[in-house]
Design a protein around this motif. Sequence first.
Motif, PDB file in Angstrom:
ATOM      1  N   GLY A  53       0.794  -1.220   0.000  1.00 37.64           N
ATOM      2  CA  GLY A  53       0.000   0.000   0.000  1.00 37.64           C
ATOM      3  C   GLY A  53       0.826   1.269   0.000  1.00 37.64           C
ATOM      4  O   GLY A  53       0.271   2.359  -0.079  1.00 37.64           O
ATOM      5  N   ARG A  54       2.155   1.152   0.115  1.00 38.99           N
ATOM      6  CA  ARG A  54       2.994   2.350   0.095  1.00 38.99           C
ATOM      7  C   ARG A  54       3.228   2.873  -1.304  1.00 38.99           C
ATOM      8  O   ARG A  54       3.957   3.829  -1.502  1.00 38.99           O
ATOM      9  CB  ARG A  54       4.347   2.054   0.749  1.00 38.99           C
ATOM     10  CG  ARG A  54       4.282   1.637   2.193  1.00 38.99           C
ATOM     11  CD  ARG A  54       3.566   2.681   3.053  1.00 38.99           C
ATOM     12  NE  ARG A  54       4.256   3.948   3.081  1.00 38.99           N
ATOM     13  CZ  ARG A  54       5.234   4.252   3.937  1.00 38.99           C
ATOM     14  NH1 ARG A  54       5.600   3.371   4.834  1.00 38.99           N
ATOM     15  NH2 ARG A  54       5.804   5.431   3.916  1.00 38.99           N
ATOM     16  N   GLN A  60       0.833   2.741 -11.734  1.00 40.95           N
ATOM     17  CA  GLN A  60       0.515   1.462 -12.346  1.00 40.95           C
ATOM     18  C   GLN A  60       1.642   0.446 -12.168  1.00 40.95           C
ATOM     19  O   GLN A  60       1.414  -0.752 -12.261  1.00 40.95           O
ATOM     20  CB  GLN A  60       0.235   1.664 -13.847  1.00 40.95           C
ATOM     21  CG  GLN A  60      -0.909   2.619 -14.134  1.00 40.95           C
ATOM     22  CD  GLN A  60      -2.224   2.132 -13.558  1.00 40.95           C
ATOM     23  OE1 GLN A  60      -2.559   0.958 -13.676  1.00 40.95           O
ATOM     24  NE2 GLN A  60      -2.977   3.033 -12.953  1.00 40.95           N
ATOM     25  N   ASP A  61       2.866   0.932 -11.954  1.00 40.58           N
ATOM     26  CA  ASP A  61       4.020   0.040 -11.853  1.00 40.58           C
ATOM     27  C   ASP A  61       4.311  -0.314 -10.398  1.00 40.58           C
ATOM     28  O   ASP A  61       3.742   0.253  -9.465  1.00 40.58           O
ATOM     29  CB  ASP A  61       5.252   0.702 -12.485  1.00 40.58           C
ATOM     30  CG  ASP A  61       5.052   0.954 -13.978  1.00 40.58           C
ATOM     31  OD1 ASP A  61       4.353   0.138 -14.607  1.00 40.58           O
ATOM     32  OD2 ASP A  61       5.582   1.964 -14.478  1.00 40.58           O
ATOM     33  N   PRO A 100       5.228  -5.411  -5.952  1.00 40.98           N
ATOM     34  CA  PRO A 100       4.022  -5.187  -6.769  1.00 40.98           C
ATOM     35  C   PRO A 100       2.838  -4.787  -5.897  1.00 40.98           C
ATOM     36  O   PRO A 100       2.866  -4.911  -4.669  1.00 40.98           O
ATOM     37  CB  PRO A 100       3.799  -6.567  -7.410  1.00 40.98           C
ATOM     38  CG  PRO A 100       4.377  -7.530  -6.418  1.00 40.98           C
ATOM     39  CD  PRO A 100       5.564  -6.829  -5.797  1.00 40.98           C
ATOM     40  N   ALA A 101       1.792  -4.307  -6.542  1.00 41.24           N
ATOM     41  CA  ALA A 101       0.584  -3.941  -5.805  1.00 41.24           C
ATOM     42  C   ALA A 101      -0.007  -5.146  -5.099  1.00 41.24           C
ATOM     43  O   ALA A 101      -0.556  -5.050  -4.002  1.00 41.24           O
ATOM     44  CB  ALA A 101      -0.433  -3.313  -6.758  1.00 41.24           C
ATOM     45  N   HIS A 102       0.132  -6.296  -5.725  1.00 40.64           N
ATOM     46  CA  HIS A 102      -0.339  -7.539  -5.125  1.00 40.64           C
ATOM     47  C   HIS A 102       0.712  -8.611  -5.390  1.00 40.64           C
ATOM     48  O   HIS A 102       1.269  -8.695  -6.472  1.00 40.64           O
ATOM     49  CB  HIS A 102      -1.688  -7.963  -5.704  1.00 40.64           C
ATOM     50  CG  HIS A 102      -2.772  -6.925  -5.564  1.00 40.64           C
ATOM     51  ND1 HIS A 102      -3.415  -6.682  -4.368  1.00 40.64           N
ATOM     52  CD2 HIS A 102      -3.282  -6.049  -6.471  1.00 40.64           C
ATOM     53  CE1 HIS A 102      -4.295  -5.723  -4.543  1.00 40.64           C
ATOM     54  NE2 HIS A 102      -4.242  -5.311  -5.809  1.00 40.64           N
TER      55      HIS A 102
END
Length: 616
Positions: A53-54, A60-61, A100-102
């Motif tokens: 979450g940071r 997008q990257d 990554p975001a996830h």
Amino acid sequence: MLEELEIRNLGPIRHAVLSPRAGMTAITGETGAGKSMLLDALRLVSGAAIQSGRASAGAQDDVWAQAVFAVSSDSAAEALAKDAGAVGDDGELYLTRSVPAHGRSRALLNGRTVPRSVLAGIAAHMITIHGQSDHMRIASAARQRDFLDRYADDGEQLTAYTQSWEALQAITRKLRALDGEQAAALAQATYLRESIERINAVDPHKGEDEELKSRRERIENAASIAHGVASALSALDPSQMDVDAQHQGALSLIDDATRALEDIHIKEPFGQAADTLKSLSQEISDVVFTLSGQIDDEDSLGDLDTINGRIHELDELTKRWGPGIDDVLAWRDQAENDVQDMDASPERLAALRAERDELFRRALAAARSLSSVRRQAAERLSEHVGTELAALAMRGSVLDVAVSPRDAGKGDESIVLDAHGCDDIEFLFTAFPGAPRLPMGKSASGGELSRLMLALELVAAERSSGAQRSPGEHHGDNDEGVFIFDEVDAGVGGKSAVELGRRLAQLARSAQVIVVTHLPQVASWADTQFVVSKGVFDAPVDETAAKLEGFETSGSRGNDESADRSENGVHLPSVQTVVQEVRGSQREREIARMLAGSESETSLRHARELLESSRL
């Protein structure tokens, strides 16, 4: 030495590049501009965990950070990189993390994927971060002991104790095994001894079983062997049989044919055929010689009953310890070694206990020698840190380095040894006169701990350098690594702030120092200064023309909470974050802003005076 730090999509920073140099680097800027993200990036490449979450809003990257370090070929960090199969080029190490975001993060060393723990191990040799979330590391007893040992320079005593301790542990394990399994050990030792005696009674030698079986086969087939050899010799050369032959053998016939061809006296093809027959005659002569020798050997093979008896003895051994006699002999040799260690007789146990007692006395003497060096160093460390704390606006604060032997007071046997000696080591801090003396981490604020850590590092650096360096001199190789300080100036101002900056600059003589500060009295001592700033623009920043708070954006930039936005083809205002090195007049304006919040002529003059006076 940290040569470059690059960040993408971390918190308010979309993209930033920081290129600190040797000596002291100051990072300044308004509160909330994103200065702490630079420290988060260093923690990231050091293997620390980070929440996905940071990531920057709208990014997008992946969150991405990379640090480039210059290291010497014989450094511990370089050795760890070689062990990981990621050797760098030209004395540089690239530490990279992406989140990554996830999903899971990815760690790279010189472009090679490695476990996150590898980055952490390498970074531990190059980076020391002193921030509010990093001080608890020194609160552990192990860290405090390691710090004191480095300060005491007690490597010789520590090595001597470690060797004694390992020898003591080895014999203790052996005694414990014998005491705990004495009955089983006695039974096993008895079995081994009886087995060794039985093998030695037969007294076999290597390859004996195969040799005897071959001889037995020859004896059992002696008649057929003799008949076959005699028939072959009669056909090849009857003269070998000591009888009057009524016909010529093959050897004689070949010789006759050879002479007949030679009498033609024509080289081709008859000479060549004669040469072939000569060669064949020589080979047949060799066969005749070999066969004639076999007739004599049959009488020397020995008695068949004796051979069968010996083979039976050897078979009894191979059935139990085989499959072959060579295996039996190897088992016996190993058993002779094992039985020595498994001897659990009262005499053996008494001898081992006496040896253990002697090794304990040696380890105890080595531990006391190590403890003596530690206590002397602890007194010096406490005194010198107290002096530094007084200069850092913490007069009356006291650091007590307690070295307490683990001794129940009932003689040598009551002293408890472990792998690190006989001492309990604890750093106890008294924040102000009358305050309780508490363990580090429980008795000071974040700013006080930062200054305490600075005092410790200053004392350690002075100890390791051995001699004062001339003003402005830096270590190009950065033998002491990279020190990062955050919140070190909390609650400090005036003359104390000046002294704090001076102390940081002093530490920068022997190491690279990066400090995040809001005090101009601290920033003015830096050799290099970077400013982290925000601004609102009607269009995306153009690096060739846009300016933010008077600073050219030739450095790195990024976006924070809001990305570039547009409505009906018209760009809406967006927030941009800039990380910019400032020099000359730009630096004077930044120091003036830090002093007075403005760039008035008075604040600019004060800034110039402060920069001029902030030199070692």
